[in-house]
Design an enzyme around this catalytic site. Structure first.
Site, PDB file in Angstrom:
ATOM      1  N   ARG A  21       1.141  -1.447   0.124  1.00 37.97           N
ATOM      2  CA  ARG A  21      -0.142   0.117  -0.538  1.00 37.97           C
ATOM      3  C   ARG A  21       0.947   1.246   0.195  1.00 37.97           C
ATOM      4  O   ARG A  21       1.378   0.911   0.345  1.00 37.97           O
ATOM      5  CB  ARG A  21      -0.528  -0.075   1.686  1.00 37.97           C
ATOM      6  CG  ARG A  21      -1.925   0.879   1.130  1.00 37.97           C
ATOM      7  CD  ARG A  21      -2.770   1.414   0.603  1.00 37.97           C
ATOM      8  NE  ARG A  21      -3.622   2.717   0.927  1.00 37.97           N
ATOM      9  CZ  ARG A  21      -4.772   3.414   0.436  1.00 37.97           C
ATOM     10  NH1 ARG A  21      -4.696   3.380  -0.872  1.00 37.97           N
ATOM     11  NH2 ARG A  21      -5.824   3.985   1.112  1.00 37.97           N
ATOM     12  N   GLY A  22       0.823   1.627  -1.301  1.00 34.10           N
ATOM     13  CA  GLY A  22       1.764   3.009  -1.023  1.00 34.10           C
ATOM     14  C   GLY A  22       1.497   4.124  -0.343  1.00 34.10           C
ATOM     15  O   GLY A  22       2.850   4.377   0.263  1.00 34.10           O
ATOM     16  N   ASP A  24       1.268   4.094   3.011  1.00 36.29           N
ATOM     17  CA  ASP A  24       1.581   3.298   4.703  1.00 36.29           C
ATOM     18  C   ASP A  24       3.633   3.924   4.179  1.00 36.29           C
ATOM     19  O   ASP A  24       3.908   4.348   5.512  1.00 36.29           O
ATOM     20  CB  ASP A  24       0.818   2.100   4.547  1.00 36.29           C
ATOM     21  CG  ASP A  24      -0.517   2.029   5.067  1.00 36.29           C
ATOM     22  OD1 ASP A  24      -0.128   3.149   4.706  1.00 36.29           O
ATOM     23  OD2 ASP A  24      -0.955   1.250   5.113  1.00 36.29           O
ATOM     24  N   THR A  25       3.207   2.426   2.987  1.00 36.74           N
ATOM     25  CA  THR A  25       5.231   2.174   3.278  1.00 36.74           C
ATOM     26  C   THR A  25       6.245   3.065   1.814  1.00 36.74           C
ATOM     27  O   THR A  25       7.178   2.505   1.986  1.00 36.74           O
ATOM     28  CB  THR A  25       4.811   0.451   3.308  1.00 36.74           C
ATOM     29  OG1 THR A  25       4.965   0.214   1.962  1.00 36.74           O
ATOM     30  CG2 THR A  25       4.669  -0.050   4.264  1.00 36.74           C
ATOM     31  N   ARG A  26       5.390   3.656   1.094  1.00 43.36           N
ATOM     32  CA  ARG A  26       6.417   3.379  -0.175  1.00 43.36           C
ATOM     33  C   ARG A  26       7.157   3.950   0.322  1.00 43.36           C
ATOM     34  O   ARG A  26       8.458   4.131  -0.236  1.00 43.36           O
ATOM     35  CB  ARG A  26       5.683   4.620  -0.980  1.00 43.36           C
ATOM     36  CG  ARG A  26       6.472   4.626  -2.316  1.00 43.36           C
ATOM     37  CD  ARG A  26       5.720   5.936  -2.939  1.00 43.36           C
ATOM     38  NE  ARG A  26       4.270   5.170  -3.924  1.00 43.36           N
ATOM     39  CZ  ARG A  26       3.408   4.689  -4.468  1.00 43.36           C
ATOM     40  NH1 ARG A  26       4.310   4.151  -4.727  1.00 43.36           N
ATOM     41  NH2 ARG A  26       2.266   4.684  -4.776  1.00 43.36           N
ATOM     42  N   GLU A  88      -4.423  -7.192  -7.131  1.00 42.21           N
ATOM     43  CA  GLU A  88      -2.628  -8.005  -6.818  1.00 42.21           C
ATOM     44  C   GLU A  88      -2.764  -9.223  -6.163  1.00 42.21           C
ATOM     45  O   GLU A  88      -2.267 -10.643  -6.668  1.00 42.21           O
ATOM     46  CB  GLU A  88      -1.806  -6.526  -6.527  1.00 42.21           C
ATOM     47  CG  GLU A  88      -1.945  -5.575  -7.666  1.00 42.21           C
ATOM     48  CD  GLU A  88      -0.509  -5.009  -7.684  1.00 42.21           C
ATOM     49  OE1 GLU A  88       0.225  -4.370  -8.414  1.00 42.21           O
ATOM     50  OE2 GLU A  88       0.185  -4.876  -6.633  1.00 42.21           O
TER      51      GLU A  88
END
Length: 437
Positions: A21-22, A24-26, A88
């Site tokens: 999840r971008g 959150d943790t990108r 995904e």
């Protein structure tokens, strides 16, 4: 969805596919992990798009998932709020089932049970999707199933209140590098028809289940390609296991060196250090004590005596949960006597597969281009009756030969069978009971 070329050829486009999840943790954990993987030379797919148009998986992303050797799922607090992440995940879960793709879940500041049972943020997100009509009943079911199944896989957990993030990153990178550095076993010059058969065996192995130990048998006469397909299966699924051993030609090895030496060879391959065993029963106790808590992929090739199975892989409880034991043999009764219930009987090549293999061996081409050879080629295929070894040997002997020489060899084989083919089939015949002969 299939990844047929990669099962045998291992031409992975990527070593790792990152699903996360971008928001959150990108710019934190996943971004750092991507950087360190690249620095280590690990080819990693990292989708860096901030904004998406729609929720469906694009063909490019689908291809990246299918052509990745393994996938890492970063389950963060808001992961399930992204329908794109969930879609995904479903595709990745399909790759686990169909191709034995290795998947590692990382539980980033969430408990595995939250993901597995869709509690707290995960449960809330799914309810929101349902209320907002983001998904129909079938899609909701597939999301929940994928979350549950992937969360059951062996993974890593991170708690920012107790753990150092850089330690987790280093651990993940080192483990992945160890996996991708593994050299695949040699399979076949022309792996015709292998993909379909590997998929069938993978379905027997139930690779997504880590709460049991499964033994399967691969049975067939000599020359059918049992060892070849076992090697292909090993290459396709080896990344899913902590320890690996392909023990080739046990029948010949135990008669030549003794069964205790086969026990030592097996443990030495699994543990990566030289093991010496002087007595068979001592070897049994050492195997049980050493492997009872290890997730092992063990392939016992060319087993021809019951004693070999009893002393190398007596029962499933010798091995840690998630282990898989694959046995190749010419003797179906041997498997039944050992209690092996999952058995794959080798199938001969069909006409199209036989034609392709013979063409590669005799003409170095995927098909026969010269129409003058078509009739005699069909006669060879009919004579061989789907036996891969025979097609390879006869095809190699006929390479570069003229049509008259093809006809002469075929006529000779019909009168006196090819020496090498006869030798191998004789071993299978001699092993049969009188009535079976």
């Amino acid at each position: 969805m299939t990844r047929r070329a990669n099962l045998i050829d291992y031409q992975w486009t990527y070593d790792v596919f990152l699903n996360f999840r971008g928001e959150d943790t990108r710019y934190g954990f996943t971004g750092t992990l991507y950087k360190e993987l690249n620095r280590k030379g690990v080819r990693t797919f990292f989708d860096d798009k901030e904004i998406r148009i729609g929720d469906e998986i694009t063909p490019t992303l689908l291809k990246a998932i299918q052509e990745s050797r393994m996938a890492i799922i970063v389950f963060s607090k808001q992961y399930a709020s992204s329908t794109f992440c969930l879609n995904e995940l479903v595709q990745i879960h399909q790759c686990i089932k169909e191709n034995g793709q290795l998947v590692w879940p990382i539980f980033y500041d969430v408990e595995p049970s939250e993901v597995r049972h869709q509690r707290r943020k995960y449960g809330e997100a799914l309810v929101t999707h349902e209320q907002n009509s983001k998904a129909d009943e079938e899609k909701m079911k597939s999301w929940k199933h994928a979350l549950r199944e992937v969360a059951n896989l062996k993974g890593l957990s991170y708690d920012p209140r107790k753990d150092y993030e850089h330690v987790l990153v280093e651990d993940v990178v080192n483990q992945i590098f160890r996996i991708i550095s593994r050299v695949p076993l040699d399979v076949a010059e022309y792996p015709v028809g292998l993909n379909f058969r590997v998929e069938k065996i993978n379905s027997l192995l139930k690779l997504g289940s880590n709460d049991e130990v499964i033994m399967i048998g691969i049975y067939g006469t000599g020359g059918m390609g049992k060892t070849t397909i076992a090697r292909a299966v090993c290459n396709a699924i080896a990344d899913n296991f902590d320890y690996l051993c392909f023990l080739d030609d046990i029948g010949g090895g135990s008669r030549k060196h003794g069964l205790e030496q086969e026990q030592a060879r097996m443990l030495s391959k699994i543990l990566g250090e030289k093991i010496e065993i002087e007595e068979i029963n001592q070897g049994v106790e050492l195997i049980k004590r050493t492997l009872k808590d290890k997730k092992v992929l063990l392939i016992l090739d060319n087993v021809d005596e019951q004693k070999q199975l009893k002393k190398l892989a007596g029962t499933c409880d010798w091995f840690g949960l998630g282990s898989r034991i694959i046995i190749t043999t010419r003797d179906l009764q041997l498997l039944k006597s050992h209690g092996v219930g999952r058995i794959y009987e080798m199938e001969g090549l069909n006409y199209e597969e036989s034609l392709e293999l013979l063409s590669w061996k005799a003409f170095k081409s995927m098909q026969v281009d010269d129409p003058r050879y078509r009739e005699v080629v069909n006669q060879v295929i009919s004579y061989v009756n789907g036996l891969p070894l025979a097609l390879e040997l006869i095809g190699a002997d006929l390479y570069g030969k003229k049509l008259r020489e093809w006809e002469s060899m075929l006529d000779g084989c019909k009168r006196i069978p090819h020496d090498k083919i006869q030798q191998i089939l004789r071993v299978s015949y001699d092993g049969l009971q009188q009535l079976e002969k």
